[in-house]
Enzyme design. Structure first.
Site, mmCIF file in Angstrom:
data_model
loop_
_atom_site.group_PDB
_atom_site.id
_atom_site.type_symbol
_atom_site.label_atom_id
_atom_site.label_comp_id
_atom_site.label_asym_id
_atom_site.label_seq_id
_atom_site.Cartn_x
_atom_site.Cartn_y
_atom_site.Cartn_z
ATOM 1 N N ASP A 1 51.628 17.654 -28.204
ATOM 2 C CA ASP A 1 53.042 17.589 -27.774
ATOM 3 C C ASP A 1 53.840 18.572 -28.624
ATOM 4 O O ASP A 1 53.379 19.022 -29.680
ATOM 5 C CB ASP A 1 53.604 16.172 -27.969
ATOM 6 C CG ASP A 1 55.059 16.062 -27.503
ATOM 7 O OD1 ASP A 1 55.372 16.527 -26.389
ATOM 8 O OD2 ASP A 1 55.898 15.533 -28.266
ATOM 9 N N SER A 2 55.060 18.856 -28.175
ATOM 10 C CA SER A 2 55.939 19.740 -28.951
ATOM 11 C C SER A 2 56.319 19.098 -30.289
ATOM 12 O O SER A 2 56.645 19.809 -31.232
ATOM 13 C CB SER A 2 57.205 20.033 -28.148
ATOM 14 O OG SER A 2 57.896 18.818 -27.917
ATOM 15 N N TYR B 1 60.847 21.951 -26.896
ATOM 16 C CA TYR B 1 60.399 22.913 -25.890
ATOM 17 C C TYR B 1 61.312 22.870 -24.651
ATOM 18 O O TYR B 1 61.316 23.806 -23.858
ATOM 19 C CB TYR B 1 58.988 22.555 -25.400
ATOM 20 C CG TYR B 1 57.826 23.021 -26.270
ATOM 21 C CD1 TYR B 1 57.996 23.424 -27.590
ATOM 22 C CD2 TYR B 1 56.538 23.040 -25.744
ATOM 23 C CE1 TYR B 1 56.911 23.836 -28.359
ATOM 24 C CE2 TYR B 1 55.456 23.456 -26.498
ATOM 25 C CZ TYR B 1 55.642 23.850 -27.802
ATOM 26 O OH TYR B 1 54.567 24.259 -28.548
ATOM 27 N N GLY B 2 62.003 21.737 -24.489
ATOM 28 C CA GLY B 2 62.668 21.432 -23.217
ATOM 29 C C GLY B 2 63.695 22.438 -22.753
ATOM 30 O O GLY B 2 63.985 22.530 -21.562
ATOM 31 N N CYS C 1 52.842 16.029 -23.003
ATOM 32 C CA CYS C 1 54.166 16.631 -23.017
ATOM 33 C C CYS C 1 54.480 17.028 -21.581
ATOM 34 O O CYS C 1 53.728 17.806 -20.975
ATOM 35 C CB CYS C 1 54.140 17.866 -23.916
ATOM 36 S SG CYS C 1 55.680 18.806 -23.901
ATOM 37 N N ASN C 2 55.544 16.455 -21.038
ATOM 38 C CA ASN C 2 55.888 16.754 -19.642
ATOM 39 C C ASN C 2 56.314 18.204 -19.477
ATOM 40 O O ASN C 2 56.008 18.847 -18.472
ATOM 41 C CB ASN C 2 57.007 15.825 -19.171
ATOM 42 C CG ASN C 2 56.527 14.407 -18.989
ATOM 43 O OD1 ASN C 2 56.129 14.016 -17.913
ATOM 44 N ND2 ASN C 2 56.538 13.619 -20.060
ATOM 45 N N THR C 3 57.049 18.718 -20.471
ATOM 46 C CA THR C 3 57.552 20.089 -20.367
ATOM 47 C C THR C 3 56.379 21.071 -20.325
ATOM 48 O O THR C 3 56.345 21.979 -19.497
ATOM 49 C CB THR C 3 58.473 20.399 -21.570
ATOM 50 O OG1 THR C 3 59.412 19.327 -21.698
ATOM 51 C CG2 THR C 3 59.205 21.699 -21.380
ATOM 52 N N GLU D 1 64.077 13.710 -32.734
ATOM 53 C CA GLU D 1 63.420 14.527 -33.764
ATOM 54 C C GLU D 1 64.242 14.550 -35.060
ATOM 55 O O GLU D 1 63.711 14.804 -36.134
ATOM 56 C CB GLU D 1 63.152 15.957 -33.250
ATOM 57 C CG GLU D 1 62.078 16.043 -32.150
ATOM 58 C CD GLU D 1 60.623 15.964 -32.669
ATOM 59 O OE1 GLU D 1 60.361 16.315 -33.827
ATOM 60 O OE2 GLU D 1 59.754 15.522 -31.878
ATOM 61 N N CYS E 1 59.535 12.383 -20.108
ATOM 62 C CA CYS E 1 59.419 13.090 -21.384
ATOM 63 C C CYS E 1 58.809 12.084 -22.343
ATOM 64 O O CYS E 1 59.269 10.937 -22.432
ATOM 65 C CB CYS E 1 60.786 13.538 -21.888
ATOM 66 S SG CYS E 1 60.739 14.136 -23.589
ATOM 67 N N THR E 2 57.751 12.507 -23.029
ATOM 68 C CA THR E 2 56.997 11.531 -23.829
ATOM 69 C C THR E 2 57.766 11.056 -25.061
ATOM 70 O O THR E 2 57.360 10.092 -25.704
ATOM 71 C CB THR E 2 55.636 12.124 -24.235
ATOM 72 O OG1 THR E 2 55.862 13.388 -24.894
ATOM 73 C CG2 THR E 2 54.758 12.336 -23.024
ATOM 74 N N HIS E 3 58.866 11.722 -25.389
ATOM 75 C CA HIS E 3 59.716 11.221 -26.479
ATOM 76 C C HIS E 3 60.523 9.978 -26.058
ATOM 77 O O HIS E 3 60.901 9.176 -26.909
ATOM 78 C CB HIS E 3 60.744 12.275 -26.904
ATOM 79 C CG HIS E 3 60.220 13.358 -27.792
ATOM 80 N ND1 HIS E 3 59.337 14.314 -27.362
ATOM 81 C CD2 HIS E 3 60.487 13.653 -29.096
ATOM 82 C CE1 HIS E 3 59.080 15.159 -28.363
ATOM 83 N NE2 HIS E 3 59.769 14.773 -29.425
HETATM 84 N N1 DGL Z 1 57.947 15.366 -25.325
HETATM 85 C C1 DGL Z 1 58.043 16.500 -24.505
HETATM 86 C C2 DGL Z 1 58.055 16.179 -23.044
HETATM 87 O O1 DGL Z 1 57.373 15.257 -22.657
HETATM 88 C C3 DGL Z 1 58.868 17.675 -24.913
HETATM 89 C C4 DGL Z 1 60.209 17.483 -25.443
HETATM 90 C C5 DGL Z 1 60.781 18.775 -25.965
HETATM 91 O O2 DGL Z 1 60.155 19.385 -26.810
HETATM 92 O O3 DGL Z 1 61.849 19.170 -25.477
HETATM 93 O O4 DGL Z 1 58.677 16.833 -22.251
#
Ligand code: DGL
Length: 274
Positions: free
Chosen positions: A11-12, A43-44, A74-76, A159, A193-195
């Site tokens: 993941d990011s 990353y988003g 990570c979805n992004t 974060e 988003c996994t966060h």
């Molecule tokens: N956790 C990530 C996701 O699932 C990325 C979040 C990010 O870095 O913006 O999209």
């Protein structure tokens, strides 16, 4: 003794731990390496090219650590890098290795949950703008309407360990209100988003209890279990000593502080230079 060949989870930042936790619950026997590219998160808001390049670099690091299979938790990255990596890079750099994402397994099951056929997706700007959820869900359930809302402040809040602050409440309510202003019949929400599961209590507070929130971690864990059953050629290479290693591209101190709050066990990460 079998060669150490862990499953890589990427993941990011720390968000992918919400997926790894469920994977380990379901498939505890395997060895896992988690890599969070915290130095370059989020990353988003980054371009397609940048997310692709960062993700590919991290996948190659995980391959170099002997991972045969890497999950983009990570979805992004799944939205912006997975297809290129699978179709262009793997045949060239590692034809026997596999990289899987999180958007497809989540899209495959959403039809089991919604009755109104109106589904909400909360995600990063990158994931929402890619329309990946709309495209994937349409393939499996053409009768489902997908409404999306980007939540650009949520990952930075997490974060920066501000997930319990009044600012987090403000931004969670703001984006949920925006989503429901697009359609008030939404009965199922994908935290794309996994966060975001880290904000679950706050999200629930601002949602009607009748709305189902899908647990992406569990869905991805089930799908991985199924994948390993169907792909003996990959499964047989994955070593099974039940170990977990954590790597971050940024300060291990920050990563451990944040990861431990979420993981609820002490995490001692190692630094990885890119
Ligand atoms: N956790 C990530 C996701 O699932 C990325 C979040 C990010 O870095 O913006 O999209």
């Amino acid at each position: 003794m079998k060669t150490y060949c862990p499953i890589g989870v990427f993941d990011s930042g720390i968000g992918g731990l919400t997926v790894l936790k469920e994977i380990v619950k379901k498939l505890p026997a395997y060895d896992y390496i988690y890599l969070g590219d915290s130095a370059r998160a989020p990353y988003g808001t980054r371009s397609f090219e940048t997310v692709y390049q960062y993700t590919l670099e991290c996948v190659q690091k995980l391959f170099a650590m002997n991972c045969q299979l890497v999950i983009l938790a990570c979805n992004t990255a799944s939205a912006k890098a997975l297809r290129n990596i699978q179709q262009l890079d793997l045949p060239r750099i590692a034809p026997d290795k596999r990289v899987l994402g999180v958007i497809r397994p989540t899209s495959e099951v959403v039809g089991k949950f919604t009755k109104t056929k109106c589904v909400g997706v909360l995600g990063t700007t990158g994931t929402v703008n890619s329309d990946s959820y709309k495209i994937e869900i349409e393939k499996f359930f053409p009768d489902i309407k997908v409404f999306q809302q980007a939540c650009p402040m949520w990952v930075p809040l997490i974060e920066n360990i501000e997930m319990n602050s009044p600012a987090a409440d403000f931004f969670v309510k703001k984006e949920i209100d925006s989503l429901f202003s697009k359609n008030d019949k939404i009965d199922t929400i994908i935290l794309g988003c996994t966060h975001y599961p880290i904000l679950l209590d706050k999200i629930k507070k601002h949602l009607s209890p009748s709305v189902t929130i899908l647990s992406q971690g569990e869905i991805v864990a089930d799908s991985l279990g199924d994948y390993l059953k169907r792909h003996a050629e990959i499964e047989s290479k994955c070593s099974k000593s039940g170990t977990k290693e954590f790597y971050t591209t940024d300060s291990t101190e920050n990563f451990d502080k944040l990861a431990t709050i979420f993981w609820k066990e002490n995490i001692r990460s190692k630094h990885l230079s890119l």
